[in-house]
Design an enzyme around this catalytic site. Structure first.
Site, PDB file in Angstrom:
ATOM      1  N   HIS A 101       6.428  -0.373 -11.628  1.00 35.24           N
ATOM      2  CA  HIS A 101       7.298  -0.593 -10.436  1.00 35.24           C
ATOM      3  C   HIS A 101       8.737   0.054 -10.935  1.00 35.24           C
ATOM      4  O   HIS A 101       9.507  -0.233 -11.979  1.00 35.24           O
ATOM      5  CB  HIS A 101       7.406  -1.887  -9.766  1.00 35.24           C
ATOM      6  CG  HIS A 101       7.954  -1.629  -8.490  1.00 35.24           C
ATOM      7  ND1 HIS A 101       9.239  -1.169  -7.994  1.00 35.24           N
ATOM      8  CD2 HIS A 101       7.166  -1.618  -7.471  1.00 35.24           C
ATOM      9  CE1 HIS A 101       9.284  -1.330  -6.686  1.00 35.24           C
ATOM     10  NE2 HIS A 101       8.167  -1.172  -6.401  1.00 35.24           N
ATOM     11  N   GLU A 170       4.623   6.272  -5.714  1.00 37.93           N
ATOM     12  CA  GLU A 170       5.680   5.578  -5.004  1.00 37.93           C
ATOM     13  C   GLU A 170       7.043   6.143  -5.283  1.00 37.93           C
ATOM     14  O   GLU A 170       7.656   5.963  -6.452  1.00 37.93           O
ATOM     15  CB  GLU A 170       5.952   4.002  -5.261  1.00 37.93           C
ATOM     16  CG  GLU A 170       4.903   3.071  -5.167  1.00 37.93           C
ATOM     17  CD  GLU A 170       5.416   1.739  -4.928  1.00 37.93           C
ATOM     18  OE1 GLU A 170       5.333   1.207  -3.825  1.00 37.93           O
ATOM     19  OE2 GLU A 170       6.093   1.018  -5.758  1.00 37.93           O
TER      20      GLU A 170
END
Ligand code: PEP
Length: 252
Positions: A101, A170
């Site tokens: 992430h 993302e």
């Protein structure tokens, strides 16, 4: 994993308490009653201390649990203060783990630690939600595809079980900002990701997710993206109401 499922993955980040079990129960009740016929999979990734608690209380074929991170140490147990191994995660009810992430990359994760985390999770048969995404500057400089390719090639070894890897695109500039990429941009990125994964790993049908400011309104356009197998959802997954609205609008 069924290739036809649509994934709705909740990344709670550093939010949540045992009281939030009610959010998951609400969602479970709703999807059992309203979305029985749809092939979907909900994965909740709360802070690690809540995984075992939630996993014990929620027994639902639609809802799974995951961690937001894992140790890069390749040991089940050991003198690694503050670390949580893939083995411990598995034993506490996690089936999934988010790795790479952008918020963890900012906090120190690099290509090498991400590779180690992926290898450990893969060995322990955790399903991996591998996050990739370019920064605003990289996007403005038209380097997005180059960066995505680098993030993939630098952290994924050839022998992995790719059936257990979900690729979450993302863009960093979309996370928490309310801004999402255009449909045409996402279509291009997803098709390029497919090409990279076929060329370098012979992965024919990768599971591709989109993450970044997904909400009940923009899901109407995001659901049109071909090859998108689901969504990684941060802020809008924290309450069952917002999360349910996304799922409901996806299927409407
Ligand atoms: C995330 O951080 O993974 C994410 C998608 O966050 P948000 O939905 O809040 O942009």
């Amino acid at each position: 994993m069924s290739s036809k499922s649509t994934y709705f993955i909740a990344n709670w980040k550093m939010n949540g308490s045992p009281k939030d079990l009610i959010q998951i129960k609400n969602l479970d009740f709703f999807i059992k009653n309203r979305f029985k016929k749809h092939n979907k999979l909900i994965v909740y990734c709360p802070p690690q201390p809540l995984i075992a608690y939630f996993a014990k209380k929620i027994r639902s074929k639609n809802i799974k649990f995951g961690s937001q991170d894992v140790s890069n140490n390749n040991f089940a147990f050991g003198a690694f203060t503050g670390e949580v191994s893939s083995h411990i995660l598995k034993n506490s009810g996690a089936e999934y783990v988010i790795i790479g992430h952008s918020e963890k990359r900012l906090a120190g994760d690099n290509y090498n630690t991400i590779k180690q985390k992926i290898n450990n999770a893969n060995q322990n048969k955790l399903k991996i939600i591998f996050c990739i995404g370019e920064s605003l500057k990289e996007n403005k400089n038209k380097n997005s595809l180059l960066i995505l390719k680098k993030q993939i090639l630098a952290s994924l070894e050839k022998g992995l079980n790719f059936k257990n890897i979900l690729f979450a695109y993302e863009p960093v500039w979309s996370i928490g900002t309310g801004i999402i990429p255009s449909q045409s941009y996402l279509i291009k990125v997803f098709s390029e990701l497919k090409k990279i994964l076929i060329r370098h790993y012979s992965v024919k049908s990768p599971k591709l997710l989109y993450g970044g400011s997904v909400n009940a309104q923009n899901i109407q356009s995001l659901k049109m993206i071909p090859n998108c197998n689901g969504y990684l959802i941060g802020g809008a997954s924290l309450t069952s109401k917002n999360f349910i609205d996304i799922i409901q609008n996806y299927y409407s």
